[in-house]
Design a protein around this motif. Structure first.
Motif, mmCIF file in Angstrom:
data_model
loop_
_atom_site.group_PDB
_atom_site.id
_atom_site.type_symbol
_atom_site.label_atom_id
_atom_site.label_comp_id
_atom_site.label_asym_id
_atom_site.label_seq_id
_atom_site.Cartn_x
_atom_site.Cartn_y
_atom_site.Cartn_z
ATOM 1 N N ALA B 204 87.960 -1.827 -66.143
ATOM 2 C CA ALA B 204 87.197 -3.007 -66.581
ATOM 3 C C ALA B 204 87.947 -3.717 -67.719
ATOM 4 O O ALA B 204 88.049 -4.951 -67.741
ATOM 5 C CB ALA B 204 85.794 -2.593 -67.023
ATOM 6 N N ARG B 205 88.479 -2.940 -68.667
ATOM 7 C CA ARG B 205 89.227 -3.538 -69.787
ATOM 8 C C ARG B 205 90.489 -4.234 -69.262
ATOM 9 O O ARG B 205 90.862 -5.304 -69.721
ATOM 10 C CB ARG B 205 89.627 -2.452 -70.797
ATOM 11 N N TYR B 206 91.111 -3.609 -68.274
ATOM 12 C CA TYR B 206 92.345 -4.158 -67.677
ATOM 13 C C TYR B 206 92.054 -5.512 -67.014
ATOM 14 O O TYR B 206 92.775 -6.484 -67.199
ATOM 15 C CB TYR B 206 92.867 -3.148 -66.661
ATOM 16 N N LEU B 207 90.934 -5.549 -66.275
ATOM 17 C CA LEU B 207 90.566 -6.799 -65.596
ATOM 18 C C LEU B 207 90.239 -7.895 -66.614
ATOM 19 O O LEU B 207 90.638 -9.047 -66.441
ATOM 20 C CB LEU B 207 89.361 -6.577 -64.680
ATOM 21 N N ASP B 208 89.519 -7.487 -67.674
ATOM 22 C CA ASP B 208 89.184 -8.465 -68.727
ATOM 23 C C ASP B 208 90.457 -9.066 -69.314
ATOM 24 O O ASP B 208 90.556 -10.282 -69.501
ATOM 25 C CB ASP B 208 88.386 -7.783 -69.852
ATOM 26 N N ALA B 209 91.412 -8.183 -69.591
ATOM 27 C CA ALA B 209 92.673 -8.657 -70.189
ATOM 28 C C ALA B 209 93.389 -9.596 -69.222
ATOM 29 O O ALA B 209 93.953 -10.609 -69.635
ATOM 30 C CB ALA B 209 93.556 -7.459 -70.525
ATOM 31 N N ASP B 225 90.771 -6.416 -52.271
ATOM 32 C CA ASP B 225 91.448 -6.874 -53.480
ATOM 33 C C ASP B 225 91.143 -5.933 -54.645
ATOM 34 O O ASP B 225 92.024 -5.600 -55.445
ATOM 35 C CB ASP B 225 90.994 -8.305 -53.795
ATOM 36 N N GLU B 226 89.890 -5.484 -54.709
ATOM 37 C CA GLU B 226 89.502 -4.575 -55.795
ATOM 38 C C GLU B 226 90.344 -3.300 -55.732
ATOM 39 O O GLU B 226 90.853 -2.821 -56.750
ATOM 40 C CB GLU B 226 88.013 -4.233 -55.696
ATOM 41 N N GLU B 227 90.505 -2.774 -54.513
ATOM 42 C CA GLU B 227 91.292 -1.540 -54.358
ATOM 43 C C GLU B 227 92.755 -1.791 -54.742
ATOM 44 O O GLU B 227 93.400 -0.946 -55.385
ATOM 45 C CB GLU B 227 91.155 -1.051 -52.906
ATOM 46 N N ALA B 228 93.254 -2.975 -54.365
ATOM 47 C CA ALA B 228 94.639 -3.312 -54.709
ATOM 48 C C ALA B 228 94.807 -3.402 -56.229
ATOM 49 O O ALA B 228 95.793 -2.928 -56.792
ATOM 50 C CB ALA B 228 95.039 -4.623 -54.050
ATOM 51 N N GLN B 229 93.805 -3.995 -56.887
ATOM 52 C CA GLN B 229 93.861 -4.139 -58.358
ATOM 53 C C GLN B 229 93.767 -2.773 -59.036
ATOM 54 O O GLN B 229 94.415 -2.515 -60.049
ATOM 55 C CB GLN B 229 92.716 -5.026 -58.854
#
Lengths: 134, 590
Positions: B204-209, B225-229
């Motif tokens: 979650a922190r990674y996505l926020d950044a 896409d979520e799995e890829a991320q």
């Protein structure tokens, strides 16, 4: 299916999506000697659910309800002449793993933690004669 | 036909020696007294190289303070190196950069073992070692673990410098090969994988950044896409650990390796709860690991299960061959070591199987099935993200496979470089971006290359440049064909490369592995020597037929056990009893 004493089955509930509804899936099934063979379990599944499973690999399913999963587990236990089958959710499994500190007693802990279904027709093979003449 | 029968009536008792040398030249220094190190290493006769994994938790309970040779003599790694040197052995250290299934808490100091990792099915990972000790895997996505790891590698690096230890250090990622008959059969997964609460928080922190940096472009577009991320996040964090280890241990750093532990996947875990080891499955996983450039390790498997074919296979192919090639990059350049390397005709770049791209999967296009029948294990499977090309690499008798899907500049340039250097390349253009298609077209025009076009189940373009050959095909059109048609397709296509190889047919259950080496001065009639090692781990009698071809001569037969051979100029027929093993050397000439 080979004869056994206790069977442990681990299942999970999978949330559905647009293409498939939510359901229970059997992740692993094993006894004191190792994993239960998949093919005879598929036969039991097809007999009980009256359709083919989603895949011919594990996880096995779908099971619409826990009731179906319990019936399936009992039938597998009956076919392999097991004394009981113990059904654990993935959460129960994780709980046992968190608490466990040794591999030697782990199987018994899985049996104890799960929802146990007894096979009252099980022929005890605990005696040497039982084992020889079964 | 010779057959040896084990007439032992007693259950073998694990020896202390087996516990400290659990397999493939590994030495677990914390399992014995420092005063016995020298004697035990001297007693070990299988190899002059001793592989020593460094046990982080053995040097620190908290991750804060470290003990290297201060309080306990068993933490004195300098003494260990000297003990080995004094008996003519060389130590190579490996530092885990992922959870280690052979160590309690996956190798974490106890104070740091806080959140159990969850595998892809949401289940806690567990593994059993050779003494049925249960080892649980804890998350490396915990920021406290990362901070402590940085401190650990820093302290370890300083200790090595101060103590004057000059031994090599390799960073090691640990994983498993999935069981045959499961959805991921034969694939490699590492123990770094985690989907616990700690992972989710970090993600979650990674996505926020990312959102702050890239705005709406970083929004997740769906489950794929979520799995890829998540995979990208996983790789980013794993890379951070690797970078820290490289920096902290720079004085001795040699590189990074992947190890796959036999007996560590979930299916094996449940089998092993009852003390059963499936040697047949392990035997296959040894080969599957090698084609993925992963070193198989049997250290979780008790010695009693490694007697017979599996033990022979591990000894021949791993301990005295593959592992050494990974640890000594100059292994084949050194004339004093005429040793065999895996025979590889095909370098296959594929996608990470955690994300599904059916038209961009060579397995799905039937290529791996074709290899398993005609070029068994004579290929290497690499993730598309790891594409590289060594210009010194021999390109003769080698074909590189690329996917167009998610092609990036680095991969595209590598593809062209291989082709221009005289290499053979097969490109699945399905999913290839227009910019790369245009670049290819202008490349052909600029170099006045003739493009031949053939229709055979799909559109095939064939381009030749000197010794180089580039074949472009559309994988999409192949993916829905029957398995038999795919086999014919690959046979017809690959036959055009005229690869020199002997065809082997076996009954089910027998496995074999080809290795190669250059000829020695006494073998100048041959350009190359190939060794085929056959193993029958089944309980049945099996038969193998090797069809001889021109340019091949049988040189010698070695390591025969439980086998009988009938030789003729056109064919070698081998009958293998259960547990049968044999190797054959063939000379290849022009």
């Amino acid at each position: 299916m080979t004869d056994t004493e206790s069977i442990v089955m681990i299942y999970d509930y999978q949330e559905g999506g647009e293409s498939k509804p939510s359901a229970y899936y059997l992740k692993f099934a094993f006894d004191e000697t190792g994993l239960i063979e998949l093919e005879p379990m598929i036969d039991v599944y097809e007999e009980l659910i009256q359709k083919q499973p989603e895949s011919d690999e594990m996880p096995l399913g779908p099971f619409e309800s826990l009731n179906f999963l319990n019936q399936f587990a009992f039938k597998v236990c009956e076919k392999s002449d097991g004394a009981l089958v113990s059904l654990l959710s993935v959460q129960d499994y994780n709980f046992v793993m968190e608490e466990a500190d040794s591999g030697t007693t782990l199987f018994q802990k899985f049996v104890e933690k799960g929802n146990q279904i007894q096979n009252l027709d099980h022929r005890s093979k605990s005696g040497i004669l039982g084992k020889l003449f079964h | 036909m010779k057959e040896e029968v084990d007439v032992s009536l007693t259950t073998p008792v694990p020896r202390d020696f087996d516990a400290v040398f659990p397999g493939e030249n590994w030495f677990l220094y914390w399992k014995t007294s420092a005063s016995l190190w020298q004697a035990k290493i001297q007693e070990y006769s299988d190899s002059n190289r001793i592989v020593v994994p460094i046990n982080w938790a053995f040097h620190s309970d908290t991750g804060e303070s470290y003990n290297f040779a201060k309080e306990r003599p068993e933490t004195d790694l300098k003494k260990l190196v000297d003990a080995a040197k004094s008996v003519g052995k060389e130590i190579t250290f490996i530092v885990p950069i992922s959870p280690a299934p052979f160590l309690p808490n996956g190798g974490l100091p106890s104070m740091l073992a806080r959140t159990l990792s969850l595998g892809p099915s949401g289940m806690v990972y567990g593994s059993l070692d050779g003494e049925s000790q249960l080892n649980k895997i804890y998350s490396f996505f915990d920021t406290r673990v990362y901070q402590a790891f940085c401190k650990f590698v820093g302290e370890l690096g300083e200790y090595f410098t101060e103590a004057g230890i000059d031994s090599d250090i390799w960073g090691a990622s640990f994983g498993m090969i999935h069981e045959p008959g499961t959805q991921k059969s034969g694939e490699y997964s590492d123990f770094f994988y985690d989907r616990s609460r700690v992972f989710d928080q970090g993600f979650a922190r990674y996505l926020d950044a990312k959102k702050k940096e890239m705005g709406e472009d970083a929004e997740l577009s769906g489950p794929v896409d979520e799995e890829a991320q998540k995979l990208e996040f996983h790789n980013t964090i794993q890379d951070l650990y690797l970078q820290e280890a490289m920096e902290g241990l720079s004085g001795n750093w040699e590189g990074a390796l992947k190890f796959a532990f036999l007996g560590s996947n979930s299916e094996a875990f449940f089998k092993r709860l009852s003390g059963n080891d499936d040697s047949l499955a392990y035997s296959q996983q040894v080969m599957q690991a090698m084609v993925r450039d992963v070193v198989p390790s049997s250290i979780l498997v008790p010695h009693r299960s490694k007697k017979g074919v599996l033990g022979k296979q591990l000894n021949d192919l791993i301990a005295n061959s593959f592992l050494e090639t990974k640890l000594r990059q100059d292994y084949y350049d050194d004339d004093s070591h005429i040793t065999y390397a895996p025979l590889r005709f095909f370098e296959v770049f594929d996608y990470n199987p955690q994300i599904e791209h059916k038209s961009a999967s060579w397995e799905h296009l039937g290529l791996l099935h074709y290899f398993s029948r005609n070029y068994r294990w004579c290929y290497s499977l690499n993730e598309n993200t790891n594409i590289s090309f060594d210009e010194g690499e021999s390109l003769e008798q080698k074909i590189h496979f690329f996917h167009g899907e998610r092609m990036n500049r680095k991969a595209f340039n590598t593809l062209l470089k291989i082709f221009m250097s005289g290499g053979k390349v097969i490109l699945n253009r399905s999913g290839l971006k227009m910019e790369y298609l245009k670049k290819l077209e202008s490349f052909f025009l600029e170099n006045s290359l003739r493009v031949e076009k053939v229709n055979f189940h799909t559109v095939i373009h064939n381009i030749v440049l000197g010794d180089g050959r580039l074949i472009i095909l559309e994988g999409d059109k192949l993916s829905d064909l029957d398995a038999g048609v795919k086999l014919t397709f690959w046979k017809k296509l690959l036959d055009t490369f005229a690869l020199r190889h002997l065809q082997v047919s076996t009954t089910e259950g027998v496995d074999y592995f080809w290795r190669t080496r250059t000829s020695s001065p006494s073998e100048l009639n041959y350009e190359e020597i190939r060794r085929a090692s056959f193993y029958n781990p089944t309980s049945y009698k099996q038969k193998i037929h090797i069809k001889m071809a021109k340019n091949f001569a049988l040189m010698k037969v070695l390591d025969e056990h439980n086998v009988a051979i009938q030789s003729s100029p056109t064919e070698q027929v081998i009958e293998m009893l259960p547990g049968g093993v044999i190797s054959m050397d063939f000379g290849v000439y022009s």
